[in-house]
Design a protein around this motif. Structure first.
Motif, PDB file in Angstrom:
ATOM      1  N   VAL A 157       0.825  -1.272   0.136  1.00  0.00           N
ATOM      2  CA  VAL A 157       0.042  -0.080  -0.027  1.00  0.00           C
ATOM      3  C   VAL A 157       0.858   1.274   0.024  1.00  0.00           C
ATOM      4  O   VAL A 157       0.710   2.186  -0.705  1.00  0.00           O
ATOM      5  CB  VAL A 157      -0.764   0.046   1.161  1.00  0.00           C
ATOM      6  CG1 VAL A 157      -1.654   1.302   1.278  1.00  0.00           C
ATOM      7  CG2 VAL A 157      -1.790  -1.167   1.135  1.00  0.00           C
ATOM      8  N   GLY A 158       1.865   1.121   0.846  1.00  0.00           N
ATOM      9  CA  GLY A 158       2.717   2.610   1.057  1.00  0.00           C
ATOM     10  C   GLY A 158       3.378   2.504  -0.427  1.00  0.00           C
ATOM     11  O   GLY A 158       3.776   3.769  -0.971  1.00  0.00           O
ATOM     12  N   THR A 159       3.996   1.420  -1.218  1.00  0.00           N
ATOM     13  CA  THR A 159       4.536   1.576  -2.381  1.00  0.00           C
ATOM     14  C   THR A 159       3.716   2.134  -3.489  1.00  0.00           C
ATOM     15  O   THR A 159       4.076   2.995  -4.266  1.00  0.00           O
ATOM     16  CB  THR A 159       5.126   0.178  -2.979  1.00  0.00           C
ATOM     17  OG1 THR A 159       6.075  -0.290  -1.649  1.00  0.00           O
ATOM     18  CG2 THR A 159       6.001   0.243  -4.088  1.00  0.00           C
ATOM     19  N   LEU A 160       2.398   1.724  -3.171  1.00  0.00           N
ATOM     20  CA  LEU A 160       1.402   2.157  -4.390  1.00  0.00           C
ATOM     21  C   LEU A 160       1.210   3.761  -4.122  1.00  0.00           C
ATOM     22  O   LEU A 160       0.840   4.511  -5.071  1.00  0.00           O
ATOM     23  CB  LEU A 160       0.119   1.449  -4.211  1.00  0.00           C
ATOM     24  CG  LEU A 160      -0.942   1.663  -5.225  1.00  0.00           C
ATOM     25  CD1 LEU A 160      -0.112   1.250  -6.744  1.00  0.00           C
ATOM     26  CD2 LEU A 160      -2.194   0.740  -5.046  1.00  0.00           C
ATOM     27  N   LEU A 161       1.249   4.163  -2.984  1.00  0.00           N
ATOM     28  CA  LEU A 161       1.071   5.575  -2.620  1.00  0.00           C
ATOM     29  C   LEU A 161       2.145   6.272  -3.060  1.00  0.00           C
ATOM     30  O   LEU A 161       1.855   7.605  -3.729  1.00  0.00           O
ATOM     31  CB  LEU A 161       1.043   5.830  -1.036  1.00  0.00           C
ATOM     32  CG  LEU A 161      -0.117   5.444  -0.323  1.00  0.00           C
ATOM     33  CD1 LEU A 161      -0.007   5.550   1.124  1.00  0.00           C
ATOM     34  CD2 LEU A 161      -1.395   6.680  -0.512  1.00  0.00           C
ATOM     35  N   PHE A 162       3.394   5.839  -3.205  1.00  0.00           N
ATOM     36  CA  PHE A 162       4.571   6.559  -3.741  1.00  0.00           C
ATOM     37  C   PHE A 162       4.261   6.657  -5.270  1.00  0.00           C
ATOM     38  O   PHE A 162       4.505   7.664  -5.780  1.00  0.00           O
ATOM     39  CB  PHE A 162       5.653   5.863  -3.097  1.00  0.00           C
ATOM     40  CG  PHE A 162       6.930   6.278  -4.053  1.00  0.00           C
ATOM     41  CD1 PHE A 162       7.474   7.423  -3.788  1.00  0.00           C
ATOM     42  CD2 PHE A 162       7.692   5.462  -4.969  1.00  0.00           C
ATOM     43  CE1 PHE A 162       8.535   7.825  -4.440  1.00  0.00           C
ATOM     44  CE2 PHE A 162       8.559   5.862  -5.879  1.00  0.00           C
ATOM     45  CZ  PHE A 162       9.261   7.314  -5.452  1.00  0.00           C
ATOM     46  N   LEU A 163       4.088   5.438  -5.811  1.00  0.00           N
ATOM     47  CA  LEU A 163       4.073   5.137  -7.258  1.00  0.00           C
ATOM     48  C   LEU A 163       2.825   5.922  -7.903  1.00  0.00           C
ATOM     49  O   LEU A 163       3.067   6.529  -9.189  1.00  0.00           O
ATOM     50  CB  LEU A 163       3.877   3.797  -7.418  1.00  0.00           C
ATOM     51  CG  LEU A 163       5.154   2.870  -7.295  1.00  0.00           C
ATOM     52  CD1 LEU A 163       4.996   1.470  -7.692  1.00  0.00           C
ATOM     53  CD2 LEU A 163       6.683   3.202  -8.126  1.00  0.00           C
ATOM     54  N   CYS A 164       1.843   6.417  -7.202  1.00  0.00           N
ATOM     55  CA  CYS A 164       0.473   7.009  -7.764  1.00  0.00           C
ATOM     56  C   CYS A 164       0.803   8.403  -7.696  1.00  0.00           C
ATOM     57  O   CYS A 164      -0.143   9.073  -7.864  1.00  0.00           O
ATOM     58  CB  CYS A 164      -0.567   6.354  -7.392  1.00  0.00           C
ATOM     59  SG  CYS A 164      -0.965   4.630  -7.904  1.00  0.00           S
ATOM     60  N   GLY A 165       1.897   8.951  -6.847  1.00  0.00           N
ATOM     61  CA  GLY A 165       1.891  10.218  -6.421  1.00  0.00           C
ATOM     62  C   GLY A 165       2.249  11.134  -7.815  1.00  0.00           C
ATOM     63  O   GLY A 165       2.696  10.667  -8.918  1.00  0.00           O
ATOM     64  N   LYS A 166       2.078  12.327  -7.502  1.00  0.00           N
ATOM     65  CA  LYS A 166       2.286  13.433  -8.251  1.00  0.00           C
ATOM     66  C   LYS A 166       3.884  13.257  -9.124  1.00  0.00           C
ATOM     67  O   LYS A 166       4.899  13.100  -8.183  1.00  0.00           O
ATOM     68  CB  LYS A 166       2.150  14.763  -8.126  1.00  0.00           C
ATOM     69  CG  LYS A 166       2.194  15.542  -9.270  1.00  0.00           C
ATOM     70  CD  LYS A 166       1.766  17.211  -8.755  1.00  0.00           C
ATOM     71  CE  LYS A 166       2.013  18.384  -9.975  1.00  0.00           C
ATOM     72  NZ  LYS A 166       1.533  19.682  -9.434  1.00  0.00           N
ATOM     73  N   GLY A 167       3.880  13.132 -10.407  1.00  0.00           N
ATOM     74  CA  GLY A 167       5.281  12.841 -11.093  1.00  0.00           C
ATOM     75  C   GLY A 167       5.972  11.651 -10.889  1.00  0.00           C
ATOM     76  O   GLY A 167       7.171  11.548 -11.391  1.00  0.00           O
ATOM     77  N   GLN A 168       5.332  10.464 -10.282  1.00  0.00           N
ATOM     78  CA  GLN A 168       5.919   9.187 -10.037  1.00  0.00           C
ATOM     79  C   GLN A 168       5.346   8.408 -11.125  1.00  0.00           C
ATOM     80  O   GLN A 168       4.858   8.910 -12.184  1.00  0.00           O
ATOM     81  CB  GLN A 168       5.521   8.763  -8.625  1.00  0.00           C
ATOM     82  CG  GLN A 168       5.861   9.653  -7.621  1.00  0.00           C
ATOM     83  CD  GLN A 168       7.321   9.687  -7.357  1.00  0.00           C
ATOM     84  OE1 GLN A 168       8.068   9.034  -7.888  1.00  0.00           O
ATOM     85  NE2 GLN A 168       7.712  10.807  -6.822  1.00  0.00           N
ATOM     86  N   ASN A 190      -1.474   8.572 -10.541  1.00  0.00           N
ATOM     87  CA  ASN A 190      -2.917   8.470 -10.910  1.00  0.00           C
ATOM     88  C   ASN A 190      -3.664   9.139  -9.547  1.00  0.00           C
ATOM     89  O   ASN A 190      -3.420   8.767  -8.549  1.00  0.00           O
ATOM     90  CB  ASN A 190      -3.138   6.958 -10.755  1.00  0.00           C
ATOM     91  CG  ASN A 190      -4.677   6.635 -11.034  1.00  0.00           C
ATOM     92  OD1 ASN A 190      -5.576   7.279 -10.559  1.00  0.00           O
ATOM     93  ND2 ASN A 190      -4.965   5.718 -11.980  1.00  0.00           N
ATOM     94  N   ARG A 191      -3.932  10.349  -9.793  1.00  0.00           N
ATOM     95  CA  ARG A 191      -4.697  11.171  -8.857  1.00  0.00           C
ATOM     96  C   ARG A 191      -5.965  10.512  -7.981  1.00  0.00           C
ATOM     97  O   ARG A 191      -5.892  10.565  -6.913  1.00  0.00           O
ATOM     98  CB  ARG A 191      -5.103  12.285  -9.575  1.00  0.00           C
ATOM     99  CG  ARG A 191      -5.866  13.499  -8.496  1.00  0.00           C
ATOM    100  CD  ARG A 191      -6.078  14.787  -9.259  1.00  0.00           C
ATOM    101  NE  ARG A 191      -6.593  15.802  -8.358  1.00  0.00           N
ATOM    102  CZ  ARG A 191      -6.699  16.991  -8.492  1.00  0.00           C
ATOM    103  NH1 ARG A 191      -6.767  17.370  -9.849  1.00  0.00           N
ATOM    104  NH2 ARG A 191      -7.480  17.864  -7.729  1.00  0.00           N
ATOM    105  N   THR A 192      -6.742   9.569  -8.833  1.00  0.00           N
ATOM    106  CA  THR A 192      -7.634   9.049  -8.192  1.00  0.00           C
ATOM    107  C   THR A 192      -7.185   7.962  -7.172  1.00  0.00           C
ATOM    108  O   THR A 192      -7.859   7.956  -5.849  1.00  0.00           O
ATOM    109  CB  THR A 192      -8.613   8.420  -9.300  1.00  0.00           C
ATOM    110  OG1 THR A 192      -9.212   9.199 -10.182  1.00  0.00           O
ATOM    111  CG2 THR A 192      -9.847   7.634  -8.668  1.00  0.00           C
TER     112      THR A 192
END
Length: 226
Positions: A43-54, A58-60
């Protein structure tokens, strides 16, 4: 005046109950750590990967995950335990006992560690990702062979900090009959006015936390090759 000899006597008197309560605490914390690693890390990795500029911006998904993590982390733990009783009963078949107490503890552990994982990955220099891309690494390889390797020390420090928090949270699980060291201290120490026994349990908790902190810090320093 506080009597140390009486404290030792009380510890010996309740030795079997203390050992049992420590075992219950280990079980609750162990389940929480497993949940943090198996679910909190992704979950933490997905938070990072979906963040702005990553890599997977994915904003949603970022908004939903951030909202869920923030809500769980800001929820008063004792109220969360009570609020989750129906879900706990659905998962383990009962709302009482050590396994039942581990359910809300595991949910909190996922949210806590997920945020620490995201922060650790954000500390990895952007150049590491750019170098990996220039070498033709896939996004999967970038995460597991570059990001996790560079952030391994921070990830372990985060897990150590989380584990200490789990130990603290476990002390209130007597509310749902979860047992553990904290529950023992309240029932046998506070409610029976056994001050020496309660102090002994506090000392045991302090030693346990210090052992976790020292071990985590030692391994973290060993992993930090920078």
């Amino acid at each position: 005046m506080f009597d140390f000899s009486l404290m030792i006597e009380k510890v010996m008197q309740y030795q079997s109950q203390i050992v049992e309560s420590i075992g219950e605490t280990f079980l609750m914390v162990g389940i929480s750590v497993a949940a943090a690693v198996l679910l909190g890390l992704p979950v933490g990795t997905l938070l990072f990967l979906c963040g702005k500029g990553q890599l997977y911006e994915n904003r949603t998904i970022s908004t939903v995950l951030n909202g869920a993590v923030n809500i769980i982390r800001s929820f008063p733990f004792l109220l969360l335990v009570v609020f989750m009783i129906p879900l706990t009963r659905l998962i383990v078949g009962t709302a009482i006992g050590t396994l039942a107490a581990s359910v809300p503890l595991a949910v909190v552990s996922i949210a806590l560690y997920a945020r620490l994982v995201e922060q650790s990955l954000l500390e990895v220099p952007r150049g590491v990702i750019e170098a990996a891309l220039s070498m033709g690494a896939t996004k999967f390889e970038i995460v597991y062979k570059f990001l996790f390797v560079e952030a391994r020390s921070g990830l372990l420090r985060g897990l150590t900090t989380s584990t200490i928090s789990f130990i603290s949270y476990s002390t209130v699980m007597g509310v749902v009959g979860g047992g553990g060291v904290g529950d023992f201290a309240i029932r046998y120490g506070y409610q029976r006015f056994e001050t020496e026994l309660m102090v002994a349990i506090i000392i045991i908790m302090i030693v346990l936390v210090q052992l976790v902190h020292y071990t985590g810090s030692l391994i973290s320093r060993w992993l930090d090759k920078r």
